[in-house]
Design an enzyme around this catalytic site. Structure first.
Site, PDB file in Angstrom:
ATOM      1  CG  ASP A   1      -0.413  -0.076   2.519  1.00  0.00           C
ATOM      2  OD1 ASP A   1       0.823  -0.206   2.626  1.00  0.00           O
ATOM      3  OD2 ASP A   1      -1.181  -0.005   3.506  1.00  0.00           O
ATOM      4  CB  SER A   2       4.585   1.751  -0.168  1.00  0.00           C
ATOM      5  OG  SER A   2       4.796   0.635  -1.002  1.00  0.00           O
TER       6      SER A   2
ATOM      7  CG  ASP B   1       0.522  -4.117   2.074  1.00  0.00           C
ATOM      8  OD1 ASP B   1       0.850  -5.141   2.705  1.00  0.00           O
ATOM      9  OD2 ASP B   1       1.284  -3.143   1.887  1.00  0.00           O
TER      10      ASP B   1
ATOM     11  CE  LYS C   1       3.413  -5.897   3.836  1.00  0.00           C
ATOM     12  NZ  LYS C   1       2.945  -4.673   4.529  1.00  0.00           N
TER      13      LYS C   1
ATOM     14  CD  GLU D   1       7.816   0.133   7.400  1.00  0.00           C
ATOM     15  OE1 GLU D   1       6.903  -0.623   7.032  1.00  0.00           O
ATOM     16  OE2 GLU D   1       7.996   1.271   6.925  1.00  0.00           O
TER      17      GLU D   1
HETATM   18  O1  KIV Z   1       3.522  -1.032   1.617  1.00  0.00           O
HETATM   19  C1  KIV Z   1       4.643  -1.527   1.464  1.00  0.00           C
HETATM   20  O2  KIV Z   1       5.291  -1.344   0.440  1.00  0.00           O
HETATM   21  C2  KIV Z   1       5.185  -2.343   2.526  1.00  0.00           C
HETATM   22  C3  KIV Z   1       6.618  -2.755   2.433  1.00  0.00           C
HETATM   23  C4  KIV Z   1       7.529  -1.635   2.485  1.00  0.00           C
HETATM   24  C5  KIV Z   1       6.971  -3.776   3.419  1.00  0.00           C
HETATM   25  O3  KIV Z   1       4.500  -2.666   3.448  1.00  0.00           O
END
Ligand code: KIV
Length: 256
Positions: A47-48, A86, A114, A183
């Site tokens: 979700d980044s 995510d 995740k 993280e």
């Molecule tokens: O959202 C994301 O990209 C993440 C990773 C950085 C682990 O959760």
């Protein structure tokens, strides 16, 4: 190149063989295909993408519809890499929502989901695993909580935080998670967790002793130059490459 399909079992086996696990984010078809061709075994539609693709200030704005859209795009690359996605902010507050939304991400093409948190989301994790969906945990700095936390802070230094991280990692492993992202966990604590649990830890800004490492790909490639986390050393400057392709083309066509 990943020559065979990577499964969650293979990711676990890599830890047992002592092989470091390289993981990167991919938000669309070309990036999933390129990273798979580069032999990255674990890809995450994180979700980044809210920040590095969609221009939001943080991940709390990302919706299920946006996650499904990007997972579908990455899954069209049919990577041999294991591809996960995510669960976004507020999509797993209840057990029923967690299961329904995890199923939607799987229908979009995710091979695992995740979510962020430990004991607070344990019933959700158990329910997701019970319906046969592979689950990856996420402990330490939880970006979906950045507003309450007031920033991206290192976790694990106070003893209570250290103990909670260790307890949560064990709870997630016992609940059937196949891996846990750590993280911004202080490196000695990340190392201790990695030694104490049998499933792989995938670190981001958590020191060298996790079983694997994950980065937000635009941080690594320099394609999102407006912000780079302190712990990332970009290996390319894709932003500059794009400008250096555009500028001569502009002159070539006689544009100012
Ligand atoms: O959202 C994301 O990209 C993440 C990773 C950085 C682990 O959760």
């Amino acid at each position: 190149m990943n020559s065979k399909k990577i499964t969650v079992g293979e990711i676990g086996a890599m830890k047992r063989r002592g092989e470091k696990i390289a993981a990167l984010t991919a938000y669309d078809f070309p990036m999933a295909k390129l990273l798979d061709e580069a032999g990255i075994p674990l890809l995450l539609v994180g979700d980044s993408l809210g920040m590095v693709v969609l221009g939001y200030p943080d991940t709390t704005h990302v919706t299920m519809a946006e996650m499904e859209h990007h997972i579908r795009a990455a899954a069209r690359a049919k990577p041999n890499a294991l591809l996960g996605g995510d669960l976004p902010f507020k999509s797993y507050e209840t057990v029923a929502d967690a299961v329904a939304n995890a199923k939607k991400l799987v229908a979009a093409g995710a091979e695992f989901v995740k979510a962020e948190g430990g004991s607070e989301i344990l019933p959700q994790v158990q329910a997701i695993v019970a319906v046969g969906i592979s689950f990856c945990g996420h402990l330490g700095m939880l970006p979906q909580h950045v507003l309450e936390e007031g920033g991206y802070k290192i976790k694990g230094k106070p003893e209570a935080e250290h103990q909670k991280l260790l307890d949560d990692a064990k709870l997630l492993a016992d609940a059937g998670a196949f891996a846990i992202v750590l993280e911004l966990v202080t490196p000695p604590v990340a190392k201790e967790i990695s030694v104490q649990i049998s499933i792989p830890t995938i670190g981001i800004g958590s020191g060298p002793d996790c079983d694997g490492q994950i980065l937000v790909t635009p941080d690594l490639t320099g394609s999102f130059p407006w912000f780079t986390p302190k712990f990332v050393k970009p290996k390319a400057n894709v932003a500059a490459e794009i400008k250096s392709a555009v500028t001569p083309w502009k002159s070539e066509i006689g544009a100012k």
